[in-house]
Each structure stands twice: as structure tokens, then as C-alpha cells.
Design a protein around this motif. Structure first.
Motif, PDB file in Angstrom:
ATOM      1  N   GLY A 131      30.882  39.857  37.945  1.00  0.00           N
ATOM      2  CA  GLY A 131      30.871  39.807  39.402  1.00  0.00           C
ATOM      3  C   GLY A 131      32.258  39.564  39.965  1.00  0.00           C
ATOM      4  N   ASP A 132      33.024  38.698  39.302  1.00  0.00           N
ATOM      5  CA  ASP A 132      34.405  38.465  39.727  1.00  0.00           C
ATOM      6  C   ASP A 132      35.229  39.747  39.627  1.00  0.00           C
ATOM      7  OD1 ASP A 132      33.760  35.836  40.091  1.00  0.00           O
ATOM      8  OD2 ASP A 132      34.646  35.132  38.217  1.00  0.00           O
ATOM      9  N   ARG A 133      34.962  40.517  38.591  1.00  0.00           N
ATOM     10  CA  ARG A 133      35.785  41.699  38.310  1.00  0.00           C
ATOM     11  C   ARG A 133      35.384  42.903  39.150  1.00  0.00           C
ATOM     12  NH1 ARG A 133      38.534  45.350  37.997  1.00  0.00           N
ATOM     13  NH2 ARG A 133      39.746  46.223  36.271  1.00  0.00           N
ATOM     14  N   TYR A 134      34.091  43.171  39.248  1.00  0.00           N
ATOM     15  CA  TYR A 134      33.619  44.406  39.871  1.00  0.00           C
ATOM     16  C   TYR A 134      32.964  44.216  41.238  1.00  0.00           C
ATOM     17  CZ  TYR A 134      34.335  46.186  35.163  1.00  0.00           C
ATOM     18  OH  TYR A 134      34.876  46.520  33.944  1.00  0.00           O
ATOM     19  N   GLY A 135      32.819  42.964  41.665  1.00  0.00           N
ATOM     20  CA  GLY A 135      32.212  42.705  42.967  1.00  0.00           C
ATOM     21  C   GLY A 135      30.861  42.038  42.815  1.00  0.00           C
ATOM     22  N   ARG A 136      30.707  40.880  43.447  1.00  0.00           N
ATOM     23  CA  ARG A 136      29.463  40.121  43.295  1.00  0.00           C
ATOM     24  C   ARG A 136      28.286  40.822  43.962  1.00  0.00           C
ATOM     25  NH1 ARG A 136      33.712  36.786  44.858  1.00  0.00           N
ATOM     26  NH2 ARG A 136      34.642  35.813  43.020  1.00  0.00           N
ATOM     27  N   ARG A 137      28.530  41.437  45.095  1.00  0.00           N
ATOM     28  CA  ARG A 137      27.457  42.166  45.768  1.00  0.00           C
ATOM     29  C   ARG A 137      26.965  43.319  44.904  1.00  0.00           C
ATOM     30  NH1 ARG A 137      27.376  46.796  48.742  1.00  0.00           N
ATOM     31  NH2 ARG A 137      25.777  47.002  50.363  1.00  0.00           N
ATOM     32  N   ARG A 138      27.903  44.030  44.291  1.00  0.00           N
ATOM     33  CA  ARG A 138      27.536  45.168  43.443  1.00  0.00           C
ATOM     34  C   ARG A 138      26.717  44.705  42.237  1.00  0.00           C
ATOM     35  NH1 ARG A 138      32.524  48.601  41.623  1.00  0.00           N
ATOM     36  NH2 ARG A 138      32.480  49.067  43.873  1.00  0.00           N
TER      37      ARG A 138
END
Length: 472
Positions: free
Chosen positions: A87-94
Motif C-alpha cells: 500500500g505504501d508503494r502502490y497506493g493504499r486506495r488501490r
């Protein structure tokens, strides 16, 4: 049930303490995270009530029923830290949307599974999905609010999660009694759809500067836990054959490879080994593993015994557990306030001792005792002990390491809690394989062993956790 007792992944808020901003739709953000995390909270408690019905449907033996629980706990335990880092790397929403979507699809697959093998596969996907959505649901709160607003948002999230864990067994039991265990899995489908729709109101975030993910560590620890769980399940339910020891040894080799890989990665690892340089953190990790392991095993067995030996319906068995989350919800704030005044150490010693007393009371659960004389006293005493430990445990974990490692330490503590349940469930085969009076006898032995384990957890806290420093 025990899933709802552990406020998971404070790592999320620790990682997002900086750079928070006010969301355009704060209530919808809170609703999104509550719906998403409720999937895991409800599922973790509903399945325990449905085990007898699932066993009858597939003519499953004890090993099959153990894997219905552990096929979910295995990927959740192994991949929880990796899910937060992703989530930190690719986006938590995603990651939240992806996890919720996969969880909903897997729940539907559980509901229509024609064989036990396909049910176990769908449960594994559920666990992997939960490892994505759980840390990122709380991380979204951490990035969306600050100050008092963050505290209120997390409080609402935690309270609703506890309520979901309490309502889940009762609702699931009612659906099982009214129709089929398959209906209990369908609860997750509308929740998944609603969470995905509401996620559109969550701010997008992607941190392309974050480091690479520890995929090797995730694969190695999954293999290690999977092989060890299979060996423990097979050995406890059937026999400790040479092949069982070979598999267990192979799992330990993978665990050593995992530790070696984590050592090379240092602070970039999913489990930085530098955390264990603190004796207090070692004590807290051991306490978490033992306490939540004992609790996880008990709350797989209690509904099973009540239904199989006590003549309870699934709804009644689910309702029998209600005192636990209700007492914890009422008593935990007072325990948290007390821990802030006197430090968490003494509460982390006395809490497991009280839980051990509750386990000894659980030995009395049987077909010849009423709910109020058998189950209820044990549930209340266990709940009081857990209320004294839950909030202080989170505080103590954050106090045991430096500020740079608070996220990793708290996330690891949450993963260890699930691992404890995973190991305990692998060892309860002899109880599930029993029937009639032998089932009650085997359950009594398991409850007594749980009391011993909780006592060892208290001893680890007394021995390893440093006393609170007096202000100078």
C-alpha cells in the motif's frame, strides 16, 4: 472471534503520521474503511460457528475442518506486513479496492464451492485479500486525518470492527440455521460492493519513491508457515510419522532462509531483525503469540463443542460468545487509561493471568450445565483479562522500539497474533476428531492447556518487559 480483539496494524497510522490532510468527504472515508475491514472481522468469526455444518456437508474429517480455518489464517499471517508495504508503494486506495474485490469474489466462490478442496482454495484467496485490505484500511485513516480527528476516526473504526466481530457469529449462525452455511459467506458480497463504491471518495495516493517490496521474504515465510502448519495438523490429528517430521523440518529450513533473507535486507525487510534487539519487544512478541494462540484455539472449539455436544443451534452458539466483545468494549478504555498512568507492564502480567482463570472455568463447559453456569462465567472472566491486555499491548509495542521502527513493530505484532491462532488451530485436531463424552473430555484438556499457555504468556511479560521509567 479473536480477530476482532486485536486492533490490527497500528503500523498504518505510524507510517502515515506525517503528511496527513483533510479529506473532502470524511464520513464516507470512515464508512469505506469500516466496510472494508468488517469483511475480515465478520469472516473470521462466522466460520467458527459454521464448522459443524461444513463438516457435515463435505463429510470432512478433523484435518479438513482445521484447514477451513487455517487456509484463511495462513496467508493473512504471512502476508500482512507485505500488504501494508504494498500500500505504501502502490497506493493504499488501490490496494484496498483490489483486496476488497478479491475478497468478495473469493467469498462468492466459498458460497458455491462444490468440494472441500475448492472451498479451501477460496479461503486461501480470502486470507491473501484480507492481508491487503486490513492494513490499508487503517492506513487510509492515518493519511486522511490528523490530531483529534484521527483519534476519533480510529476509535470509530475500532469500535465498529469489534461490533462486527460480535454480530458476525450471531448473524452467521442465524443464516446457517435458516438455510445453509453457504449463506454465511454471502454476507461479504454486498459489503464488498458497497466498500468499492464508497472507495471512490478516498483520496488517491501513490508513493513511487518507496523501496522495493520484500517478495522473497513473503514467499519464504508463507512456505515456512504452510509446511509447518501442515505437519502440525497432520501430526496432531493422525500420527507423527517420519514424513511428517520431514515436512516440519523442511518448514524450519524455510524459516531459517527467511531469517537469513531478512538479515541481509536490514531495515528494508518486511520483518527487520533489529526489532528483536529490544528484550521488551521480544517479551511482547512472545506474549502476543501465546495469548492470541490460546484464545484463537479456544474460539474455534467453543462453538464446535456447544453445537456438537451441547445441542446448541448455530445461532445460539454464536450468541454464546457475545459477552466477550461486549465486556472488552466496555472495559478496554479504562484499561487504556490505567496503562497510561502506571505503565502497561503490570496490566500485561495480570491480564493473561485472568484469562488463564477464565480458561480454567471453561473446563466446566459441558452438556449437563446451563449456559449461565458453564459458558457465561468463562466468557466474562476471559473478556476481563483480555480487556486488561489489548490496549496496553498496543501501547507497549510502540514504546518498546524507537520511532523509526514503530510501524514495522506494530504491524509485526498484529501478524504474530494471527500466527498464534494459526498454530493453535493446527494442534486442536484431537478435540475436533472426538465425539460424545470424549469430545467434552478432550475440550477440557485443551482448555486446561490454554490456561497453562496464558500463564506462560504472563511469565514472559514479567521476565522480559522492562518496568516503566519513573519521570525524573
Amino acid at each position: 472471534m479473536s480477530n476482532a480483539l486485536h486492533v490490527s496494524c497500528d503500523a498504518a497510522t505510524a507510517r502515515t503520521a506525517q503528511g496527513t490532510r483533510s479529506p473532502a468527504y470524511p464520513r464516507l472515508v470512515i464508512a469505506t474503511t469500516i466496510l472494508a475491514s468488517s469483511l475480515a472481522f465478520i469472516d473470521g468469526s462466522v466460520v467458527n460457528v459454521g464448522l459443524p455444518a461444513i463438516g457435515r456437508s463435505f463429510h470432512a474429517d478433523a484435518i479438513g475442518l482445521q484447514w477451513v480455518v487455517n487456509a484463511y489464517l495462513l496467508p493473512l499471517s504471512a502476508l500482512l506486513l507485505l500488504g501494508g508495504a504494498a500500500g505504501d508503494r502502490y497506493g493504499r486506495r488501490r490496494l484496498l479496492i483490489t483486496g476488497v474485490l478479491l475478497f468478495g469474489i473469493a467469498s462468492l466462490a466459498c458460497a458455491v464451492a462444490p468440494t472441500l478442496i475448492l472451498l479451501l482454495f477460496a479461503r486461501f484467496v480470502q486470507g491473501a485479500s484480507a492481508a491487503m485490505l486490513m492494513p490499508n484500511s487503517l492506513a487510509i485513516l492515518g493519511q486522511s486525518f490528523s490530531g483529534e480527528a484521527k483519534g476519533r476516526a480510529i476509535g470509530i473504526w475500532a469500535a465498529t470492527g469489534a461490533a462486527a466481530g460480535a454480530i458476525g457469529p450471531v448473524l452467521g449462525g442465524w443464516l446457517i440455521d435458516a438455510g445453509s452455511w453457504r449463506f454465511a459467506f454471502l454476507i461479504n458480497v454486498p459489503l464488498s460492493v458497497a466498500a468499492i463504491v464508497l472507495a471512490d471518495y478516498v483520496d488517491r495516493d501513490v508513493d513511487d519513491t518507496a523501496g522495493s517490496l520484500d517478495w522473497l521474504g513473503g514467499a519464504l515465510v508463507t512456505a515456512a508457515l504452510g509446511l509447518a502448519t501442515w505437519a502440525l495438523t497432520e501430526g496432531s490429528s493422525r500420527a507423527w510419522s517420519p514424513s511428517t517430521f520431514v515436512v516440519l523440518g523442511t518448514g524450519l529450513i524455510f524459516l531459517l532462509l527467511f531469517l537469513s533473507a531478512e538479515r541481509r535486507l536490514g531495515d528494508r525487510a518486511m520483518m527487520p531483525l533489529s526489532l528483536f534487539g529490544s528484550p521488551s519487544f521480544v517479551g511482547l512478541t512472545l506474549l502476543t503469540l501465546l495469548l492470541y494462540g490460546a484464545l484463537g484455539g479456544l474460539f474455534v472449539l467453543v462453538p464446535y463443542v456447544l453445537i456438537q455436544a451441547g445441542g446448541y443451534t448455530a445461532t445460539q452458539a454464536g450468541a454464546a460468545l457475545l459477552p466477550l466483545p461486549l465486556v472488552i468494549a466496555v472495559a478496554s478504555p479504562a484499561a487504556g487509561a490505567l496503562a497510561a498512568k502506571v505503565g502497561p507492564r503490570w496490566l500485561l502480567i495480570t491480564g493473561p493471568v485472568i484469562v488463564a482463570a477464565g480458561f480454567l472455568l471453561a473446563v466446566r463447559i459441558g452438556s449437563d450445565r446451563s449456559y449461565w453456569l458453564g459458558v457465561f462465567p468463562a466468557m466474562v472472566v476471559i473478556a476481563l483479562g483480555m480487556a486488561g491486555a489489548v490496549a496496553p499491548l498496543t501501547t507497549a509495542v510502540l514504546m518498546s522500539v524507537d520511532s523509526h521502527h514503530t510501524g514495522a513493530a506494530s504491524g509485526l505484532n498484529s501478524a504474530v497474533a494471527r500466527t498464534g491462532g494459526l498454530v493453535a488451530t493446527a494442534l486442536i485436531g484431537p478435540v475436533i476428531a472426538s465425539s460424545g463424552p470424549a469430545l467434552l473430555s478432550a475440550f477440557g484438556v485443551a482448555a486446561a492447556m490454554g490456561a497453562v499457555i496464558c500463564s506462560v504468556a504472563a511469565a514472559s511479560a514479567a521476565t522480559l518487559i522492562a518496568p516503566a521509567r519513573k519521570p525524573s
